[in-house]
Design a protein around this motif. Structure first.
Motif, short mmCIF file in Angstrom:
data_model
loop_
_atom_site.label_atom_id
_atom_site.label_comp_id
_atom_site.label_asym_id
_atom_site.label_seq_id
_atom_site.Cartn_x
_atom_site.Cartn_y
_atom_site.Cartn_z
N UNK A 195 0.82 -1.21 0.00
CA UNK A 195 0.00 0.00 0.00
C UNK A 195 0.85 1.26 0.00
N UNK A 196 0.25 2.33 -0.54
CA UNK A 196 0.85 3.67 -0.55
C UNK A 196 -0.19 4.61 0.06
N UNK A 197 -0.34 4.58 1.39
CA UNK A 197 -1.41 5.34 2.03
C UNK A 197 -1.44 6.82 1.67
N UNK A 198 -0.30 7.41 1.42
CA UNK A 198 -0.26 8.83 1.07
C UNK A 198 -0.86 9.11 -0.31
N UNK A 199 -1.04 8.06 -1.13
CA UNK A 199 -1.59 8.22 -2.49
C UNK A 199 -3.03 7.70 -2.60
N UNK A 200 -3.56 7.10 -1.53
CA UNK A 200 -4.87 6.43 -1.61
C UNK A 200 -6.06 7.37 -1.69
N UNK A 201 -6.01 8.47 -1.01
CA UNK A 201 -7.11 9.45 -1.01
C UNK A 201 -8.47 8.80 -0.76
N UNK A 202 -8.57 7.97 0.27
CA UNK A 202 -9.84 7.35 0.64
C UNK A 202 -10.22 6.13 -0.19
N UNK A 203 -9.31 5.67 -1.01
CA UNK A 203 -9.58 4.56 -1.92
C UNK A 203 -10.12 3.32 -1.21
N UNK A 204 -9.58 3.00 -0.05
CA UNK A 204 -9.97 1.77 0.64
C UNK A 204 -10.91 2.02 1.82
N UNK A 205 -11.53 3.19 1.86
CA UNK A 205 -12.43 3.51 2.97
C UNK A 205 -13.55 2.49 3.16
N UNK A 206 -14.02 1.89 2.09
CA UNK A 206 -15.13 0.93 2.18
C UNK A 206 -14.67 -0.52 2.25
N UNK A 207 -13.38 -0.76 2.45
CA UNK A 207 -12.86 -2.12 2.48
C UNK A 207 -13.58 -2.99 3.50
N UNK A 208 -13.77 -2.49 4.71
CA UNK A 208 -14.42 -3.28 5.75
C UNK A 208 -15.86 -3.65 5.38
N UNK A 209 -16.56 -2.74 4.72
CA UNK A 209 -17.92 -3.04 4.27
C UNK A 209 -17.90 -4.16 3.23
#
Length: 126
Positions: free
Chosen positions: A103-117
């Motif tokens: 992962x590149x968290x500084x480049x994600x911009x909320x990309x994986x926010x819904x992963x848990x859902x």
């Protein structure tokens, strides 16, 4: 009556990664195939005789990493949004199979926010 679901299993068939409804599974495979062609990456998904797909985890991991890297690198909102659902479903299956992405968290911009859902919606009992 034919199959009602489209089961994704590890290539050695020791673990079910996801068992969605038939049309959902077929749609996922179609989207993955298209994205794989666009990114010039094999998906690691092989149709099997049971009406589902076997997943080669190492190939699928490279495919999922490619999706992730593309999503993180694009500034095109539509490209990002079109790939996002495919990516999230892919990450959940990959992790269920014991794989991971870098992962590149500084480049994600909320990309994986819904992963848990997605994890909850795609849950498969071991």
């Amino acid at each position: 009556m034919g199959p009602l679901s489209y089961e994704f299993e590890t290539a050695d068939r020791t673990r079910t990664l996801w068992d969605p409804a038939l049309k959902v599974g077929k749609l996922y495979v179609s989207l993955a195939r298209g994205a794989g062609e666009l990114l010039e990456l094999p998906t690691g998904l092989t149709p099997n005789e049971r009406g589902g797909a076997d997943v080669d985890i190492s190939t699928f991991q490279a495919f999922t990493q490619g999706l992730y890297d593309t999503c993180c690198a694009t500034r095109n909102v539509l490209m990002h949004d079109l790939l996002r659902g495919l990516l999230l479903a892919s990450i959940v299956m990959l992790e269920k199979g014991g794989g991971t992405i870098v992962r590149k968290p500084d480049r994600e911009a909320g990309l994986l926010d819904d992963r848990d859902a997605y994890v909850r919606r795609m849950w498969v009992e071991d």
